[in-house]
Design a protein around this motif. Sequence first.
Motif, short mmCIF file in Angstrom:
data_model
loop_
_atom_site.label_atom_id
_atom_site.label_comp_id
_atom_site.label_asym_id
_atom_site.label_seq_id
_atom_site.Cartn_x
_atom_site.Cartn_y
_atom_site.Cartn_z
N GLU A 179 0.82 -1.23 -0.01
CA GLU A 179 0.10 0.12 -0.09
C GLU A 179 0.89 1.21 0.10
OE1 GLU A 179 -2.42 -0.38 3.38
OE2 GLU A 179 -3.87 -1.67 2.38
N THR A 180 1.87 1.33 0.79
CA THR A 180 2.82 2.15 0.80
C THR A 180 3.71 2.46 -0.67
OG1 THR A 180 3.35 1.97 3.17
CG2 THR A 180 4.78 3.32 1.90
N PHE A 181 3.98 1.42 -1.09
CA PHE A 181 4.57 1.12 -2.38
C PHE A 181 3.67 1.98 -3.50
CE2 PHE A 181 5.33 -0.31 -6.51
CZ PHE A 181 6.97 -0.06 -6.89
N SER A 182 2.42 1.54 -3.39
CA SER A 182 1.22 2.20 -4.43
C SER A 182 1.18 3.70 -4.32
CB SER A 182 -0.13 1.44 -4.32
OG SER A 182 0.00 0.13 -4.40
N LYS A 183 1.05 3.97 -3.18
CA LYS A 183 1.10 5.72 -2.70
C LYS A 183 2.21 6.45 -3.36
CE LYS A 183 -1.79 5.14 1.64
NZ LYS A 183 -1.65 5.46 3.02
N GLU A 184 3.53 5.97 -3.14
CA GLU A 184 4.60 6.58 -3.72
C GLU A 184 4.65 6.22 -5.51
OE1 GLU A 184 6.86 8.25 -2.15
OE2 GLU A 184 5.87 7.66 -0.26
N MET A 185 4.17 5.26 -5.65
CA MET A 185 4.22 5.09 -7.42
C MET A 185 3.03 6.06 -8.03
SD MET A 185 5.70 3.19 -9.47
CE MET A 185 5.27 2.92 -11.34
N LYS A 186 1.98 6.14 -7.12
CA LYS A 186 1.10 7.14 -7.67
C LYS A 186 1.53 8.69 -7.83
CE LYS A 186 -3.57 8.82 -7.17
NZ LYS A 186 -4.03 8.51 -8.52
N LYS A 187 2.57 8.97 -6.62
CA LYS A 187 3.10 10.07 -6.61
C LYS A 187 3.99 10.35 -7.96
CE LYS A 187 3.21 10.80 -1.63
NZ LYS A 187 4.02 11.00 -0.44
N LEU A 188 4.79 9.29 -8.17
CA LEU A 188 5.82 9.30 -9.45
C LEU A 188 4.76 9.32 -10.41
CD1 LEU A 188 8.40 6.52 -8.47
CD2 LEU A 188 8.82 9.05 -8.77
N LEU A 189 3.89 8.72 -11.00
CA LEU A 189 3.13 8.78 -12.06
C LEU A 189 2.70 10.06 -12.15
CD1 LEU A 189 1.56 5.25 -12.15
CD2 LEU A 189 3.20 6.26 -13.70
N GLU A 190 1.97 10.82 -10.95
CA GLU A 190 1.46 12.16 -11.40
C GLU A 190 2.70 13.10 -11.70
OE1 GLU A 190 -0.01 12.74 -7.38
OE2 GLU A 190 -1.72 11.68 -7.88
N ALA A 191 3.85 12.89 -11.44
CA ALA A 191 4.85 13.78 -11.55
C ALA A 191 5.22 13.46 -13.02
CB ALA A 191 6.17 13.72 -10.58
N GLU A 192 5.45 12.16 -13.56
CA GLU A 192 5.60 11.72 -14.77
C GLU A 192 4.70 12.37 -15.74
OE1 GLU A 192 7.57 9.99 -18.26
OE2 GLU A 192 8.14 10.36 -16.09
N LEU A 193 3.32 12.15 -15.45
CA LEU A 193 2.62 12.91 -16.20
C LEU A 193 2.58 14.27 -16.58
CD1 LEU A 193 -0.06 12.17 -18.17
CD2 LEU A 193 -1.65 12.60 -16.24
N LYS A 194 2.58 14.99 -15.35
CA LYS A 194 3.07 16.43 -15.61
C LYS A 194 4.20 16.72 -16.53
CE LYS A 194 1.10 17.81 -10.96
NZ LYS A 194 1.53 18.52 -9.99
N ARG A 195 5.25 15.87 -16.17
CA ARG A 195 6.50 16.13 -17.21
C ARG A 195 6.21 15.91 -18.71
NH1 ARG A 195 9.75 14.14 -12.89
NH2 ARG A 195 9.22 12.27 -13.46
N VAL A 196 5.57 14.86 -18.88
CA VAL A 196 5.18 14.60 -20.57
C VAL A 196 4.07 15.62 -21.08
CG1 VAL A 196 5.67 12.26 -20.33
CG2 VAL A 196 3.39 12.94 -20.04
#
Length: 544
Positions: free
Chosen positions: A342-359
């Motif tokens: 669950e912790t990993f999923s939360k961190e992964m979601k943060k990463l994906l949100e940041a990745e989407l903003k970049r692209v």
Amino acid sequence: MAAANYLPSEDQFLCSICLDVFTDPVSTACGHNFCKHCITEHWDRSDIYQCPMCNNEFNTRPELHVNTFISEMVAEFRRSAQQKASSSSSSSEQQVFKPGEIHCDVCTETKLKALKSCLVCLTSYCETHLEPHLTMSGLKRHQLIDPVENLEDRMCPKHDKPLELFCKTDQTCVCMLCTVLDHKMHDVVPLKEAYEGKKAELETESQQMIQKRQLKIEEIKHSVDLSKEEADREIAEGVQVFTALKESAERGQANLINTIKEKQKTTENQAEDFIKELEQELSELKKRSSEVEQVTHSEDHLHFIQRFMSLKVAPPTKDWTEVSIHSSHEGTVVRAVVQLEETFSKEMKKLLEAELKRVQKYAVDVTLDPDTTNPYLILSDDGKQVSHGDVKKNLPNNQERFSYCNCVLGKQSFSSGRFYFEVQVKGKTKWDLGVARESINRKGAIILSPWSGNWTLRLRNGNEYKALDDPPVLLSLKSRPQKVGVFVDYEEGLVSFYDVDAAALIYSFTGCSFTDKLFPFFGPGLNDGGQNSAPLTISPVRVN
């Protein structure tokens, strides 16, 4: 002998046609002298026979004979000039011709290095043999240049005249005769003028190329700086995420160990209490057993009966049949891992949100190209929506149009860099979306796959998602995307699809090899009696 002791001035030995020292001098009836070759060629080109000096006309073409007196004078003059040139240059050592250098065409024995080439004589001269061109007024008029090879290439192959003009119309060097024959009415200028123009053009072009490359160097340096900043930012984010994950894992591990140890301690304490109680009962039972043994050896029947009743009811004993020690560790590790996940999923979601903003920073304005639209498709006036109709429109069957596949391309093409666009797919039960190379088949059936030049995502039956890779990949998505983002990195060979609302990565094509232009690709799917009537809509990109 008088001719040997006294030499007239050089000007008296110059032909008025070629302006050079006489070669085989001949005299006309009017008393003027010319090179035999010059006057012969002059009369060959003319319909009348007249003297070039005084214009005296002759009824018939005169028969020409070499003037031996003038010929001897010219020969003596040449010898004298040669001796003078030799004596003046004897004090300076001349360089011997070496391989790769231009040699003197006049030297007969040891070939010396040429200093100049004459464009009139088509001859290269060393320092000694160049002297007449520097001292004699007639030869001074000749054009000298730094020594070059193949001087015959500077003669017109058709008219055997020097190439001294430039035809701007045909962009070629010509001679004087070319201008009145093959290049009549063309824009002809002297070679020098053409040289100056071409030189300026070349210098301008060269400067522009230099400036473009300097700008490109600055652009590349700037790109490297931006890339470094982005790399540092991603490293910082990555370190932050992995640090959080590591700390979470360490905390989870510590909690797991403490929990298991505490449960084990509870189990041990419970076991100790049970053992203590059992040992106490065991002691009492042993004491009673001893008393029973004493009673059973007595022959006093009354005493035995009386003692039997007291021994029968005491001591009270506990029923240990259902008593046991159970391990309470089961599921502890699983629960700890689930929490870590669950912790990993939360961190992964943060990463994906940041990745989407970049692209999303690479968003481009995409519009649909009506020239590529299949006749069954309906495009909106602004070129942002496409849906399938039930009626085939009568459209020109141009080369770009898809005549079989129900799809359409974007107008914009990309052959480098990165680009991103978003498409609303809400309400649809089927669609195809991605990018395609320019050479995609427009007139027949298309198998959507990277080997055929397509990198696409597909929806069928309302909830069946596939990445049309090689082989196709069936996707399991947590939610149905309402808006899909498409990102392409041309140089890296990457095509990624995002669920924009969920900020989730759907699928990535990696290791792609792009060689020609890429176009956004849209397939709205069949109308299916209105079940799939919703359009594919190109949406403006809004950074979350």
